[in-house]
Design an enzyme around this catalytic site. Structure first.
Site, mmCIF file in Angstrom:
data_model
loop_
_atom_site.group_PDB
_atom_site.id
_atom_site.type_symbol
_atom_site.label_atom_id
_atom_site.label_comp_id
_atom_site.label_asym_id
_atom_site.label_seq_id
_atom_site.Cartn_x
_atom_site.Cartn_y
_atom_site.Cartn_z
ATOM 1 C CG ASP A 93 -26.834 54.501 -20.096
ATOM 2 O OD1 ASP A 93 -26.847 53.296 -19.879
ATOM 3 O OD2 ASP A 93 -25.747 55.127 -20.441
ATOM 4 C CG LEU A 94 -24.469 51.964 -14.270
ATOM 5 C CD1 LEU A 94 -24.603 51.000 -13.527
ATOM 6 C CD2 LEU A 94 -22.877 52.133 -14.567
ATOM 7 C CG ASP A 95 -21.821 50.967 -18.785
ATOM 8 O OD1 ASP A 95 -21.000 50.932 -17.986
ATOM 9 O OD2 ASP A 95 -22.576 50.396 -19.143
ATOM 10 C CB THR A 103 -18.383 52.066 -16.845
ATOM 11 O OG1 THR A 103 -19.831 52.378 -16.849
ATOM 12 C CG2 THR A 103 -18.009 51.565 -15.302
ATOM 13 C CD1 TRP A 110 -16.117 47.506 -26.022
ATOM 14 C CD2 TRP A 110 -15.638 45.457 -26.998
ATOM 15 N NE1 TRP A 110 -17.249 46.532 -25.678
ATOM 16 C CE2 TRP A 110 -17.021 45.413 -26.332
ATOM 17 C CE3 TRP A 110 -15.273 44.326 -27.219
ATOM 18 C CZ2 TRP A 110 -17.823 44.421 -26.374
ATOM 19 C CZ3 TRP A 110 -16.018 42.989 -27.362
ATOM 20 C CH2 TRP A 110 -17.147 43.226 -27.098
ATOM 21 C CG LEU A 141 -18.208 50.015 -29.744
ATOM 22 C CD1 LEU A 141 -17.062 49.438 -29.438
ATOM 23 C CD2 LEU A 141 -18.687 48.909 -30.811
ATOM 24 C CE LYS A 142 -19.154 56.938 -25.246
ATOM 25 N NZ LYS A 142 -19.104 58.412 -25.095
ATOM 26 N N GLY A 143 -23.747 52.045 -25.277
ATOM 27 C CA GLY A 143 -25.120 51.441 -25.027
ATOM 28 C C GLY A 143 -25.662 50.328 -25.780
ATOM 29 C CB SER A 201 -25.718 43.955 -26.060
ATOM 30 O OG SER A 201 -25.588 43.242 -27.234
ATOM 31 C CB SER A 227 -20.014 45.929 -28.480
ATOM 32 O OG SER A 227 -20.814 46.592 -28.054
ATOM 33 C CB SER A 237 -27.665 49.671 -17.548
ATOM 34 O OG SER A 237 -26.221 49.248 -18.140
ATOM 35 C CB ALA A 238 -26.971 47.883 -22.719
ATOM 36 C CB SER A 239 -23.942 47.175 -18.483
ATOM 37 O OG SER A 239 -23.003 46.281 -17.451
ATOM 38 C CG ASN A 268 -20.421 43.459 -15.734
ATOM 39 O OD1 ASN A 268 -20.409 42.438 -14.835
ATOM 40 N ND2 ASN A 268 -19.978 43.622 -16.965
ATOM 41 C CE LYS A 279 -29.858 51.279 -22.892
ATOM 42 N NZ LYS A 279 -29.000 51.979 -22.140
ATOM 43 C CD GLU A 308 -28.981 55.703 -22.863
ATOM 44 O OE1 GLU A 308 -27.698 56.033 -23.157
ATOM 45 O OE2 GLU A 308 -29.118 54.561 -22.688
ATOM 46 C CG ASP A 309 -23.414 57.670 -22.432
ATOM 47 O OD1 ASP A 309 -24.312 57.041 -22.180
ATOM 48 O OD2 ASP A 309 -22.132 57.590 -22.482
HETATM 49 C C1 UVW Z 1 -22.406 46.069 -22.221
HETATM 50 O O1 UVW Z 1 -22.155 45.468 -23.124
HETATM 51 C C2 UVW Z 1 -23.021 47.507 -22.460
HETATM 52 O O2 UVW Z 1 -22.219 45.741 -20.874
HETATM 53 P P1 UVW Z 1 -21.430 44.526 -20.327
HETATM 54 O O3 UVW Z 1 -20.444 44.000 -21.259
HETATM 55 O O4 UVW Z 1 -21.079 44.877 -18.962
HETATM 56 O O5 UVW Z 1 -22.679 43.589 -20.085
HETATM 57 MG MG MG Z 2 -24.216 55.053 -21.681
#
Ligand code: UVW
Ligand code: MG
Length: 222
Positions: free
Chosen positions: A8-10, A16, A24, A43-45, A47, A51, A115-117, A119, A146, A170-171
């Site tokens: 996972d990244l964040d 991040t 948020w 909200l962690k992990g 999308s 979120s 990662s769900a991100s 970014n 996730k 994962e965190d």
């Molecule tokens: C997540 O929603 C986890 O990431 P991002 O908003 O960066 O796509």
């Molecule tokens: Mg995370």
């Protein structure tokens, strides 16, 4: 022995998770909704789109906005978030992570990002970590986020190995559930209060050494 590690990244590679929270919190405040760190754990992990839904639910505003308005709100949050991550660089990589990536490479263990991100690739570039990753799973291309296992399954597939041959790190609670469902071996970064007592946990990323991963894997596969 494990053949891949799915990161996972964040909140695992860099902080991040905190910037997501601040972005948020600012957007929620504009909507008249208060969120705190406890709520942020959920909200962690998760999308961006999901979120926002959780925040609107939390503020009893479940059906207040059209899909189009929700898309604009999600974009606004991303704008807040992006303005805070521009200055992220190699100095922001969590302790021990660069050493772990180097050790994994030295042991020919494959490395994937799950990662769900959206970014994620941008952040890996900023932190000069892109070259370590053999695959970056695209969260826009998996059916479910996730806690569904899809992003971990996609990352393992990108490495041409089975999830069962991987460790996932994962965190977030949602992320740990996703790893377990994918059949990879989870390692959590956090406390038993946040992530539960039934999986291997480290409280700090510098505990994530190759030896720790190796021993954890062996103790689950004897
Ligand atoms: C997540 O929603 C986890 O990431 P991002 O908003 O960066 O796509
Ligand atoms: Mg995370």
């Amino acid at each position: 022995m494990f053949k891949g590690v799915l990161f996972d990244l964040d909140g695992v590679i860099t902080d991040t998770a905190e910037y997501h929270y601040q972005a948020w919190k600012l957007l929620a405040k504009e909507l008249g909704i208060t969120i705190d760190r406890d709520f942020n754990e959920s909200l962690k992990g998760v999308s961006r789109e999901d979120s926002l839904k959780l925040i609107l639910n939390h503020g009893d505003q479940t059906n207040k906005y059209t899909l189009e308005e929700c898309a604009r709100l999600a974009e606004k949050k991303n704008h807040y978030y992006l303005s805070t991550i521009q200055s992220i660089g190699p100095k922001d990589v969590f302790p021990g992570i660069l050493a772990l990536l180097q050790e994994l490479k030295a042991h020919q263990v494959k490395i994937g990002l799950a990662s769900a991100s959206k970014n994620g690739p941008f952040l890996l570039e900023k932190m000069a970590l892109t070259s370590f990753f053999d695959t970056v799973a695209d969260p826009a291309k998996v059916p479910f986020g996730k806690p569904a296992p899809d992003i971990f399954i996609a990352a393992a597939k990108g490495l041409n190995i089975q999830p069962e041959e991987c460790i996932g790190i994962e965190d977030s609670k949602a992320g740990i559930q996703a790893i377990i469902k994918s059949r990879a071996l989870p390692i959590g970064v956090g406390t038993t209060k946040e992530l539960g007592a039934n999986i291997p946990l480290v409280t700090k990323t510098d505990q994530l050494t190759y030896d720790y991963l190796h021993n954890t894997w062996n103790s689950h596969h004897d």
